[in-house]
Design an enzyme around this catalytic site. Structure first.
Site, mmCIF file in Angstrom:
data_model
loop_
_atom_site.group_PDB
_atom_site.id
_atom_site.type_symbol
_atom_site.label_atom_id
_atom_site.label_comp_id
_atom_site.label_asym_id
_atom_site.label_seq_id
_atom_site.Cartn_x
_atom_site.Cartn_y
_atom_site.Cartn_z
ATOM 1 N N GLU A 69 0.826 -1.209 0.000
ATOM 2 C CA GLU A 69 0.000 0.000 0.000
ATOM 3 C C GLU A 69 0.860 1.259 0.000
ATOM 4 O O GLU A 69 1.748 1.374 0.850
ATOM 5 C CB GLU A 69 -0.929 -0.007 1.215
ATOM 6 C CG GLU A 69 -1.958 -1.133 1.176
ATOM 7 C CD GLU A 69 -2.938 -1.079 2.332
ATOM 8 O OE1 GLU A 69 -2.723 -0.297 3.284
ATOM 9 O OE2 GLU A 69 -3.932 -1.818 2.288
ATOM 10 N N HIS A 90 -7.924 1.675 0.928
ATOM 11 C CA HIS A 90 -7.966 1.403 2.376
ATOM 12 C C HIS A 90 -8.744 2.513 3.086
ATOM 13 O O HIS A 90 -8.271 3.133 4.034
ATOM 14 C CB HIS A 90 -6.556 1.286 2.955
ATOM 15 C CG HIS A 90 -6.508 0.319 4.113
ATOM 16 N ND1 HIS A 90 -5.508 -0.591 4.290
ATOM 17 C CD2 HIS A 90 -7.363 0.125 5.154
ATOM 18 C CE1 HIS A 90 -5.720 -1.303 5.378
ATOM 19 N NE2 HIS A 90 -6.846 -0.890 5.917
#
Length: 316
Positions: free
Chosen positions: A264, A282
């Site tokens: 990420e 997210h």
């Protein structure tokens, strides 16, 4: 008192009640300069002389903890703490706290949003319509389908209620299952195998650890119904992304919704090419209500530990 604050929503310009309390409490606040989860070396530099640490989704390794001799508490902004080396923190005598349940409604609603988006191909149809096309694409109704929930904690329960609102049958597995809740809310208490084999839609709400890493993989996908939709709003490592890509291409998986990734922000991925994939950054806990709840709870946990008060949310 010096505090490192790294959640991306708790930036230096944040004027929330929680941040004001923190400013009054601490002589010096240090903020995340990157706008994304911090890696080991970045953390070491920022944390080395801090007394407290209000942690986002950073990678808090043993090396980080050893390099912070003044650190007295790690207060996680959120429920998960799989990116914190709990054993290293315990060995160093540093309490780690979390904020369970405060973002459950937000994450659960996003999971349901991903399910709807995939069942009716909403992002794909939006893209086509805006491009001038007028396509006909048959989606899937949720009524009468089976929703499988792996992890029936606070978030899983929100998803279960949402699914039942659409007329779905719900089957769930949790190693610490609340059986009375299942009976009261007409949720079938199944095994992991039951959930995988019987569900038309599967929503993941389990922690990431050695046992659950790549929980969804080539082998487990073969146990599932052909065309099953999988949604993951928990941790990215739960899904083997390459195996999922191959199953999506073959039609073995009908759709994949991810709000968490192995890396990420995610690097270039073949998943980006597929119309039966919906990806979000997210963002499950990023609602006004949830960010306020998490900020208040994580700040309170941090202040309680640093002032010697009892804190019921210490995880180590």
């Amino acid at each position: 008192m010096k505090i490192l604050v790294t959640p991306t929503s708790m930036h230096s310009n944040n004027q929330s009640d929680a941040m004001e309390k923190l400013r009054e409490f601490a002589k010096e606040l240090v903020f995340n300069p990157t706008g994304k989860p911090l890696q080991e070396e970045e953390l070491i530099e920022l944390l080395k002389d801090c007394d407290g640490y209000l942690a986002g989704l950073d990678f808090v390794t043993e090396k980080v903890i050893q390099a912070a001799p003044n650190l007295k508490v790690i207060s996680r902004y959120g429920a998960g703490y799989d990116r914190v080396d709990i054993e290293a923190a315990k060995k160093a005598g540093i309490p780690v706290t979390n904020t369970p349940g405060v973002n459950a409604q937000a994450v659960g609603e996003l999971a349901m949003g991903l399910i709807l988006s995939l069942a009716r191909r909403i992002p794909y149809l939006d893209k086509q319509t805006k491009s001038g096309a007028w396509v006909r694409s048959s989606g899937m109704e949720l009524k009468g389908k089976t929703l499988g929930i792996l992890g029936l904690g606070a978030i899983g329960k929100v998803v279960a209620r949402c699914g039942q609102g659409f007329g779905m049958k719900v089957i769930a597995y949790d190693p610490f299952m609340d059986e009375s809740y299942c009976r009261e809310h007409e949720i079938e208490n199944g095994t992991q195998m039951d959930v995988m084999k019987e569900s038309d839609v599967i929503s993941l709400h389990i922690p990431l650890n050695d046992e659950t890493l790549h929980y969804v993989n080539k082998k487990t996908i073969q146990l599932m119904k052909s065309g099953v939709i999988i949604v993951n709003t928990s941790r990215g490592g739960l899904v083997h992304e390459q195996d999922a890509y191959e199953a999506l291409q073959s039609g073995r998986l009908g759709g994949l919704g991810l709000d968490a990734f192995a890396v990420e922000p995610p690097e270039a991925s073949p998943l980006f090419e597929l119309d039966n994939v919906v990806l979000t950054p997210h963002t499950g806990a990023h609602t006004k209500e949830a960010t306020e709840n998490m900020a208040n709870a994580s700040v309170k946990n941090l202040m309680d530990v640093l002032t010697g008060k009892a804190c019921p949310f210490i995880v180590n």
